[in-house]
Write a protein that holds these residues in place. Sequence first.
Motif, PDB file in Angstrom:
ATOM      1  N   PHE A 183     -71.219  14.722 110.115  1.00  0.00           N
ATOM      2  CA  PHE A 183     -72.538  14.444 110.685  1.00  0.00           C
ATOM      3  C   PHE A 183     -72.394  13.248 111.610  1.00  0.00           C
ATOM      4  CE2 PHE A 183     -73.779  16.489 106.652  1.00  0.00           C
ATOM      5  CZ  PHE A 183     -74.483  17.550 107.197  1.00  0.00           C
ATOM      6  N   SER A 184     -72.905  13.401 112.833  1.00  0.00           N
ATOM      7  CA  SER A 184     -72.814  12.278 113.774  1.00  0.00           C
ATOM      8  C   SER A 184     -74.193  11.938 114.301  1.00  0.00           C
ATOM      9  CB  SER A 184     -71.860  12.622 114.923  1.00  0.00           C
ATOM     10  OG  SER A 184     -72.403  13.665 115.706  1.00  0.00           O
ATOM     11  N   LEU A 185     -74.283  10.719 114.831  1.00  0.00           N
ATOM     12  CA  LEU A 185     -75.533  10.225 115.411  1.00  0.00           C
ATOM     13  C   LEU A 185     -75.558  10.561 116.897  1.00  0.00           C
ATOM     14  CD1 LEU A 185     -78.111   8.445 115.157  1.00  0.00           C
ATOM     15  CD2 LEU A 185     -76.651   6.467 115.660  1.00  0.00           C
ATOM     16  N   ALA A 186     -76.647  11.221 117.329  1.00  0.00           N
ATOM     17  CA  ALA A 186     -76.778  11.586 118.742  1.00  0.00           C
ATOM     18  C   ALA A 186     -76.979  10.330 119.598  1.00  0.00           C
ATOM     19  CB  ALA A 186     -77.966  12.526 118.929  1.00  0.00           C
ATOM     20  N   PRO A 187     -76.431  10.352 120.808  1.00  0.00           N
ATOM     21  CA  PRO A 187     -76.727   9.257 121.732  1.00  0.00           C
ATOM     22  C   PRO A 187     -78.170   9.384 122.191  1.00  0.00           C
ATOM     23  CG  PRO A 187     -75.439  10.975 122.852  1.00  0.00           C
ATOM     24  CD  PRO A 187     -75.600  11.407 121.425  1.00  0.00           C
ATOM     25  N   MET A 188     -78.960   8.341 122.047  1.00  0.00           N
ATOM     26  CA  MET A 188     -80.340   8.361 122.545  1.00  0.00           C
ATOM     27  C   MET A 188     -80.614   7.024 123.212  1.00  0.00           C
ATOM     28  SD  MET A 188     -82.272  10.488 119.512  1.00  0.00           S
ATOM     29  CE  MET A 188     -83.821  10.660 120.365  1.00  0.00           C
TER      30      MET A 188
ATOM     31  N   MET B  19     -74.496  17.162 115.109  1.00  0.00           N
ATOM     32  CA  MET B  19     -74.986  15.889 115.654  1.00  0.00           C
ATOM     33  C   MET B  19     -76.494  15.827 115.448  1.00  0.00           C
ATOM     34  SD  MET B  19     -74.893  14.745 119.648  1.00  0.00           S
ATOM     35  CE  MET B  19     -73.251  14.076 119.758  1.00  0.00           C
ATOM     36  N   LEU B  20     -76.959  14.718 114.880  1.00  0.00           N
ATOM     37  CA  LEU B  20     -78.382  14.576 114.539  1.00  0.00           C
ATOM     38  C   LEU B  20     -79.044  13.520 115.417  1.00  0.00           C
ATOM     39  CD1 LEU B  20     -77.881  14.447 110.658  1.00  0.00           C
ATOM     40  CD2 LEU B  20     -78.702  16.419 111.989  1.00  0.00           C
ATOM     41  N   GLY B  21     -80.194  13.862 115.975  1.00  0.00           N
ATOM     42  CA  GLY B  21     -80.934  12.908 116.800  1.00  0.00           C
ATOM     43  C   GLY B  21     -82.306  12.646 116.212  1.00  0.00           C
ATOM     44  N   ARG B  22     -83.321  13.339 116.765  1.00  0.00           N
ATOM     45  CA  ARG B  22     -84.697  13.044 116.377  1.00  0.00           C
ATOM     46  C   ARG B  22     -84.946  13.300 114.896  1.00  0.00           C
ATOM     47  NH1 ARG B  22     -87.097  16.917 120.666  1.00  0.00           N
ATOM     48  NH2 ARG B  22     -85.292  18.044 119.844  1.00  0.00           N
ATOM     49  N   GLY B  23     -84.241  14.255 114.327  1.00  0.00           N
ATOM     50  CA  GLY B  23     -84.404  14.530 112.889  1.00  0.00           C
ATOM     51  C   GLY B  23     -84.000  13.338 112.047  1.00  0.00           C
ATOM     52  N   LEU B  24     -82.958  12.646 112.481  1.00  0.00           N
ATOM     53  CA  LEU B  24     -82.483  11.486 111.727  1.00  0.00           C
ATOM     54  C   LEU B  24     -83.378  10.263 111.975  1.00  0.00           C
ATOM     55  CD1 LEU B  24     -79.501  10.841 110.194  1.00  0.00           C
ATOM     56  CD2 LEU B  24     -79.583   9.122 111.980  1.00  0.00           C
ATOM     57  N   LEU B  25     -84.063  10.239 113.124  1.00  0.00           N
ATOM     58  CA  LEU B  25     -85.005   9.141 113.376  1.00  0.00           C
ATOM     59  C   LEU B  25     -86.235   9.296 112.477  1.00  0.00           C
ATOM     60  CD1 LEU B  25     -84.921   8.916 117.270  1.00  0.00           C
ATOM     61  CD2 LEU B  25     -83.743   7.470 115.631  1.00  0.00           C
TER      62      LEU B  25
END
Length: 322
Positions: free
Chosen positions: A3-8, A217-223
Amino acid sequence: MIFSLAPMEGITGHVFRRAHARCFGGLSRAYTPFLATPRVGRGFGRRALAELAGPVEEGVEVVPQLLTADADEFVWAAGLLARMGYREVNLNLGCPSGTVVSKGRGAGFLGRPERLEAFLLDVCGRSPLPVSVKTRLGMDDDAEYDRLLDAYCRCPLAELVVHPRVRADLYAGRPRWEAYGRTLARAPFPVAYNGDVFCTGDLDALLAAWPATRHVMLGRGLLANPALARQASGGAGLSRAELRRFHDELLEGYVAEMGGNAVGRMKEWWSYAGRSFEDPMAVRRAVRKARGLDEYAAAAGRVLDGMRLSDDPRFDGRPLLG
Ligand SMILES: Cc1cc2nc3c(=O)[nH]c(=O)nc-3n(C[C@H](O)[C@H](O)[C@H](O)COP(=O)(O)O)c2cc1C
């Protein structure tokens, strides 16, 4: 599963990823928001350097992302990053912003597949670091992706992260999973999935459809649910105490970086994090009007201490304070 953190840009930078690793864990990799690529012969600027503290932060491998269509600049920046100890460099081929696209960068590069293929063959040959790519499916139509996938498959990429939308979709509509599946089946290099994984159920559905998935890769879901990666690995759900600690670490980090402007940064975070609560609109009302650090801290305290967490925190497709 990786699981990775999306670049935002403006959200998942160094302050966020370090605080997240300390408070929640569950991520093994994080991609920096796109960095300003220095001219050949120059160094990274101050803002980029703040993102580049080292290749591993709090046990999380950091992959710097570049946004450029200039091969010499890319190779030069990759050389600087190699000397700083990084092990991979990522190219942004997804940014939909008009100013970026008009310069042929980000998603704009997808409209010129021949040129993109030549660029990738060139930089993969010359870069001292393995090159990964984060891509959309095209500019306007997912039929463009066949040509792009052919090109990618001819390049020695370290990994291809697929956000299966076209530029014209921006962040709306359902990701086109089938294009991700085709990539998994064809690519001679590792493939990662990105887009709309907002809860463990979304992940289960993705894995049921594409069991060969190895990196999400997780973005808004992880936020919206910062415990999502941990939960997806079988760990505990979100607790109020850890959300409070996470909030306080974020605020402290942003205040140290930008003083009073930290309030704006925190509101952007609340746009997503408000979904951790049972009544996201009440969260919105509480933080939206806060002016200055003191007013903000009081408003955030009322939310974090007084409002009920959701039993099922998840992003629902649009930010609260946009
Ligand atoms: C505010 C914002 C900033 C973003 N910045 C970047 C960026 O710097 N580089 C990049 O490759 N993608 C960027 N993205 C796209 C995300 O990395 C990701 O592809 C997108 O949010 C879809 O994944 P998600 O549904 O898990 O959020 C950004 C998205 C948003 C909403």
